[in-house]
Motif scaffolding. Sequence first.
Motif, mmCIF file in Angstrom:
data_model
loop_
_atom_site.group_PDB
_atom_site.id
_atom_site.type_symbol
_atom_site.label_atom_id
_atom_site.label_comp_id
_atom_site.label_asym_id
_atom_site.label_seq_id
_atom_site.Cartn_x
_atom_site.Cartn_y
_atom_site.Cartn_z
ATOM 1 N N ARG A 130 72.715 33.450 60.439
ATOM 2 C CA ARG A 130 72.914 33.052 59.037
ATOM 3 C C ARG A 130 72.405 34.127 58.075
ATOM 4 O O ARG A 130 73.081 34.479 57.114
ATOM 5 N N MET A 131 71.203 34.634 58.346
ATOM 6 C CA MET A 131 70.639 35.627 57.431
ATOM 7 C C MET A 131 71.382 36.965 57.496
ATOM 8 O O MET A 131 71.736 37.532 56.473
ATOM 9 N N LEU A 132 71.599 37.457 58.724
ATOM 10 C CA LEU A 132 72.140 38.806 58.870
ATOM 11 C C LEU A 132 73.651 38.874 58.740
ATOM 12 O O LEU A 132 74.181 39.830 58.166
ATOM 13 N N LYS A 133 74.362 37.895 59.268
ATOM 14 C CA LYS A 133 75.824 37.976 59.281
ATOM 15 C C LYS A 133 76.475 37.168 58.163
ATOM 16 O O LYS A 133 77.383 37.652 57.499
ATOM 17 N N LEU A 134 76.024 35.962 57.946
ATOM 18 C CA LEU A 134 76.659 35.129 56.932
ATOM 19 C C LEU A 134 76.152 35.449 55.526
ATOM 20 O O LEU A 134 76.926 35.522 54.575
ATOM 21 N N ASN A 135 74.844 35.641 55.368
ATOM 22 C CA ASN A 135 74.271 35.959 54.060
ATOM 23 C C ASN A 135 74.195 37.466 53.813
ATOM 24 O O ASN A 135 73.772 37.886 52.735
ATOM 25 N N GLU A 136 74.537 38.258 54.818
ATOM 26 C CA GLU A 136 74.578 39.716 54.740
ATOM 27 C C GLU A 136 73.269 40.326 54.243
ATOM 28 O O GLU A 136 73.263 41.261 53.449
ATOM 29 N N MET A 137 72.158 39.784 54.718
ATOM 30 C CA MET A 137 70.856 40.355 54.377
ATOM 31 C C MET A 137 70.617 41.579 55.254
ATOM 32 O O MET A 137 71.131 41.675 56.371
ATOM 33 N N SER A 138 69.826 42.506 54.748
ATOM 34 C CA SER A 138 69.453 43.649 55.573
ATOM 35 C C SER A 138 68.407 43.186 56.580
ATOM 36 O O SER A 138 67.798 42.119 56.427
ATOM 37 N N LEU A 139 68.203 43.986 57.599
ATOM 38 C CA LEU A 139 67.186 43.636 58.595
ATOM 39 C C LEU A 139 65.810 43.517 57.952
ATOM 40 O O LEU A 139 65.039 42.614 58.281
ATOM 41 N N LYS A 140 65.524 44.403 57.022
ATOM 42 C CA LYS A 140 64.226 44.388 56.349
ATOM 43 C C LYS A 140 64.048 43.108 55.528
ATOM 44 O O LYS A 140 63.004 42.466 55.565
ATOM 45 N N GLU A 141 65.107 42.735 54.799
ATOM 46 C CA GLU A 141 65.043 41.517 53.992
ATOM 47 C C GLU A 141 64.916 40.277 54.875
ATOM 48 O O GLU A 141 64.117 39.372 54.585
ATOM 49 N N ALA A 142 65.687 40.238 55.963
ATOM 50 C CA ALA A 142 65.631 39.082 56.861
ATOM 51 C C ALA A 142 64.283 38.986 57.547
ATOM 52 O O ALA A 142 63.756 37.881 57.748
ATOM 53 N N ALA A 143 63.703 40.120 57.897
ATOM 54 C CA ALA A 143 62.381 40.108 58.531
ATOM 55 C C ALA A 143 61.330 39.568 57.570
ATOM 56 O O ALA A 143 60.473 38.772 57.952
ATOM 57 N N ALA A 144 61.424 39.984 56.313
ATOM 58 C CA ALA A 144 60.462 39.487 55.315
ATOM 59 C C ALA A 144 60.650 37.994 55.070
ATOM 60 O O ALA A 144 59.674 37.246 54.938
ATOM 61 N N ALA A 145 61.893 37.519 55.022
ATOM 62 C CA ALA A 145 62.167 36.103 54.748
ATOM 63 C C ALA A 145 61.789 35.210 55.921
ATOM 64 O O ALA A 145 61.334 34.076 55.720
ATOM 65 N N SER A 146 61.964 35.703 57.140
ATOM 66 C CA SER A 146 61.727 34.856 58.304
ATOM 67 C C SER A 146 60.336 35.028 58.895
ATOM 68 O O SER A 146 59.893 34.198 59.682
ATOM 69 N N GLY A 147 59.673 36.116 58.559
ATOM 70 C CA GLY A 147 58.359 36.387 59.132
ATOM 71 C C GLY A 147 58.445 36.944 60.551
ATOM 72 O O GLY A 147 57.437 36.993 61.253
#
Length: 175
Positions: A130-147
Amino acid sequence: MKRAQDGDRLAYRTLLEDIAPYIRSLAARCFKQPSDVEDAVQDVLLTVHMVRHVYDPRRPFGPWLVAIANRRIIDRLRRDTRQKTREIEFSAEYETFAGSATNLDTAPLDEAALGDAIERLPDEQREAIRMLKLNEMSLKEAAAASGRSVGALKVATHRAIRTLRQLLRQQGDGP
């Protein structure tokens, strides 16, 4: 040229303006395109400028200039020939979008089936997709959001895609 070597700017400018048409006529014998001729002229003039200090005023200027011009023109011809041998002329069969059906799967993707398959993923994989493919977040952004670490997100995404393929194959709706 001797006066140009002694620092006479006007003599140097006059020299370059006077030799340019002659160099152009030499280049025109070897090149078909006017732009190629002009490029060769500029090449020769730059070379003359760079090596003007080695000209011996006790010797004739013409043969010195012709030697430089011929060498630079030959160098340019060789470079053009090498470049043309590496070029490949493509026909329409190499076009990426040659036909209307290009890049389309034979079976259309069922979005509902994909959504159901995503819901059946384990929580970590579903969140990563959901974060990386559907919401197109960067790895850095997804890592910060998910912990989670970037590496953990990459692994979860890879596993999720592999699981989605398996699930869609089982349903007969996917690749």
